[in-house]
Design a protein around this motif. Structure first.
Motif, mmCIF file in Angstrom:
data_model
loop_
_atom_site.group_PDB
_atom_site.id
_atom_site.type_symbol
_atom_site.label_atom_id
_atom_site.label_comp_id
_atom_site.label_asym_id
_atom_site.label_seq_id
_atom_site.Cartn_x
_atom_site.Cartn_y
_atom_site.Cartn_z
ATOM 1 N N SER A 84 38.647 94.926 -8.438
ATOM 2 C CA SER A 84 39.541 94.063 -7.790
ATOM 3 C C SER A 84 39.233 92.648 -8.005
ATOM 4 N N LEU A 85 40.249 91.764 -8.482
ATOM 5 C CA LEU A 85 39.954 90.688 -8.520
ATOM 6 C C LEU A 85 39.788 89.697 -7.447
ATOM 7 N N ASP A 86 40.385 90.174 -6.457
ATOM 8 C CA ASP A 86 40.057 89.425 -5.047
ATOM 9 C C ASP A 86 38.473 89.489 -4.881
ATOM 10 N N SER A 87 37.855 90.224 -5.436
ATOM 11 C CA SER A 87 36.191 90.341 -5.026
ATOM 12 C C SER A 87 35.424 89.348 -5.847
ATOM 13 N N LEU A 88 35.946 88.845 -6.912
ATOM 14 C CA LEU A 88 35.490 88.022 -7.730
ATOM 15 C C LEU A 88 35.488 86.411 -7.252
ATOM 16 N N VAL A 89 34.733 86.093 -6.313
ATOM 17 C CA VAL A 89 34.617 84.886 -5.567
ATOM 18 C C VAL A 89 33.405 84.272 -5.765
ATOM 19 N N PHE A 90 32.974 83.153 -6.199
ATOM 20 C CA PHE A 90 31.954 82.378 -6.446
ATOM 21 C C PHE A 90 32.449 80.981 -5.520
ATOM 22 N N SER A 91 31.359 80.650 -4.787
ATOM 23 C CA SER A 91 31.661 79.482 -3.883
ATOM 24 C C SER A 91 30.289 78.424 -3.610
ATOM 25 N N GLY A 92 29.186 78.924 -4.267
ATOM 26 C CA GLY A 92 28.138 78.204 -4.167
ATOM 27 C C GLY A 92 27.283 77.998 -2.910
ATOM 28 N N ALA A 93 27.579 79.184 -2.194
ATOM 29 C CA ALA A 93 27.118 78.959 -0.766
ATOM 30 C C ALA A 93 25.892 80.405 -0.531
ATOM 31 N N SER A 94 25.401 80.859 -1.572
ATOM 32 C CA SER A 94 24.489 81.696 -1.522
ATOM 33 C C SER A 94 22.908 81.412 -1.312
ATOM 34 N N GLY A 95 22.780 80.335 -1.112
ATOM 35 C CA GLY A 95 21.446 80.026 -0.782
ATOM 36 C C GLY A 95 20.381 79.187 -1.925
ATOM 37 N N ALA A 96 19.274 79.801 -2.198
ATOM 38 C CA ALA A 96 18.425 79.298 -3.010
ATOM 39 C C ALA A 96 18.575 79.826 -4.197
ATOM 40 N N THR A 97 17.880 79.629 -5.284
ATOM 41 C CA THR A 97 17.906 80.062 -6.863
ATOM 42 C C THR A 97 16.952 81.289 -7.083
ATOM 43 N N GLU A 98 16.832 82.287 -6.601
ATOM 44 C CA GLU A 98 16.009 83.644 -6.674
ATOM 45 C C GLU A 98 16.112 84.286 -8.069
ATOM 46 N N MET A 99 15.632 83.915 -9.051
ATOM 47 C CA MET A 99 16.347 84.521 -10.335
ATOM 48 C C MET A 99 15.583 85.813 -10.666
ATOM 49 N N SER A 100 14.473 86.013 -10.180
ATOM 50 C CA SER A 100 13.578 87.346 -10.435
ATOM 51 C C SER A 100 14.396 88.586 -9.795
ATOM 52 N N GLY A 101 14.786 88.392 -8.709
ATOM 53 C CA GLY A 101 15.816 89.628 -7.949
ATOM 54 C C GLY A 101 16.999 89.691 -8.711
ATOM 55 N N ALA A 102 17.720 88.650 -9.373
ATOM 56 C CA ALA A 102 18.955 88.912 -10.046
ATOM 57 C C ALA A 102 18.550 89.622 -11.351
ATOM 58 N N ILE A 103 17.637 89.233 -12.039
ATOM 59 C CA ILE A 103 17.242 90.018 -13.306
ATOM 60 C C ILE A 103 16.981 91.491 -12.982
ATOM 61 N N GLU A 104 16.184 91.672 -11.877
ATOM 62 C CA GLU A 104 16.054 93.107 -11.684
ATOM 63 C C GLU A 104 17.193 93.765 -11.418
ATOM 64 N N TRP A 105 18.251 93.227 -10.612
ATOM 65 C CA TRP A 105 19.623 93.921 -10.424
ATOM 66 C C TRP A 105 20.122 94.072 -11.713
ATOM 67 N N ALA A 106 20.110 93.207 -12.722
ATOM 68 C CA ALA A 106 20.792 93.152 -14.027
ATOM 69 C C ALA A 106 20.162 94.503 -14.725
ATOM 70 N N THR A 107 18.855 94.866 -14.785
ATOM 71 C CA THR A 107 18.217 95.739 -15.317
ATOM 72 C C THR A 107 18.614 97.189 -14.870
ATOM 73 N N ASP A 108 18.689 97.118 -13.467
ATOM 74 C CA ASP A 108 19.056 98.475 -12.789
ATOM 75 C C ASP A 108 20.600 98.816 -13.187
ATOM 76 N N ALA A 109 21.367 97.761 -12.949
ATOM 77 C CA ALA A 109 22.930 98.122 -13.102
ATOM 78 C C ALA A 109 23.079 98.314 -14.613
ATOM 79 N N THR A 110 22.427 97.910 -15.641
ATOM 80 C CA THR A 110 22.622 98.161 -17.066
ATOM 81 C C THR A 110 22.179 99.512 -17.182
ATOM 82 N N ARG A 111 21.040 100.016 -16.621
ATOM 83 C CA ARG A 111 20.437 101.455 -16.948
ATOM 84 C C ARG A 111 21.359 102.309 -16.256
ATOM 85 N N LYS A 112 22.102 102.193 -15.113
ATOM 86 C CA LYS A 112 23.170 103.072 -14.676
ATOM 87 C C LYS A 112 24.515 103.001 -15.389
ATOM 88 N N ALA A 113 24.764 102.035 -16.186
ATOM 89 C CA ALA A 113 25.941 101.929 -16.902
ATOM 90 C C ALA A 113 25.811 102.617 -18.121
#
Length: 223
Positions: A84-113
């Motif tokens: 859904s294109l309506d779900s693709l919204v970025f606002s700069g309102a998500s707090g700090a910049t916790e990169m490690s968790g984002a990389i871990e998500w990318a690993t898990d999502a790539t593995r599932k795909a």
């Protein structure tokens, strides 16, 4: 800087490519950068939806997330037409910049795909383009060391090659940029772009995947 062409393999219904986009949505991204990311990623999805028309199955599986203090998945192992294109919204309102968790998500999502691709009858992994992960951030990491999760992401098994991790700094300061080099799967897959180039860069990600070009070829334009 020397660049080496990685692949000329094309995404097809039997060789679908996994493309993962991880976008910083912390406070420093608010305003123009968040707006540009929103519109550009919507357009990328539309472009891939068009490329899928008339294709049996899917040519691409997309993972998309925004992150700040935590990760907010927007699409996981999704064929473009289901997003859904309506779900693709970025606002700069998500707090700090916790990169490690984002990389871990990318690993898990790539593995599932990749597992979803492997379940396709007739899937030919050896002829499939490398999975592509593009990580965007405009600021300093506020969380854990990124090295262990970055190494895990780059080490995901893939029969015909490896996961290509492109790390994109958005107007990063010189002292902050080395973290992008730590995240990228190769030093030449880290780049620091002007914030005004963000929309064009995201469009280039889609064009690179559709043409079957190497990520390093795309980055030549941003040296």
């Amino acid at each position: 800087m020397a660049f080496q062409k990685l692949t000329s393999k094309k995404a097809t219904a039997l060789t679908p490519q996994v493309v993962t986009l991880v976008v910083d949505d912390s406070g420093s991204m608010s305003g123009t950068k968040a707006n540009d990311a929103t519109e550009a990623i919507k357009q990328l999805v539309i472009t891939m939806q068009s490329a899928n028309q008339g294709t049996r199955g899917f040519r691409f599986l997309l993972n998309i997330a925004k992150f700040g203090t935590s990760v907010c998945p927007l699409a996981e192992a999704a064929s473009p037409e289901t997003i859904s294109l309506d779900s693709l919204v970025f606002s700069g309102a998500s707090g700090a910049t916790e990169m490690s968790g984002a990389i871990e998500w990318a690993t898990d999502a790539t593995r599932k795909a990749l597992a979803k691709c492997a379940a396709i009858p007739g899937y030919n992994e050896e002829s499939t383009p490398n999975p592509l992960v593009v990580f965007f951030s405009d600021g300093a990491n506020t969380g854990r060391d990124v090295t262990p999760p970055a190494q895990a992401l780059g080490s995901l098994p893939f029969r015909s090659g490896c996961v290509d991790v492109v790390a994109v700094g958005i107007g990063m300061g010189e002292s902050e940029f080395p973290i992008m080099q730590a995240i990228a799967s190769r030093p030449d897959l880290a780049v620091n772009i002007d914030p005004e180039e963000l929309s064009a860069f995201i469009a280039d990600v889609g064009a690179t995947a559709l043409r079957g070009d190497a990520p390093s070829d795309m980055l030549k334009r941003y040296e």
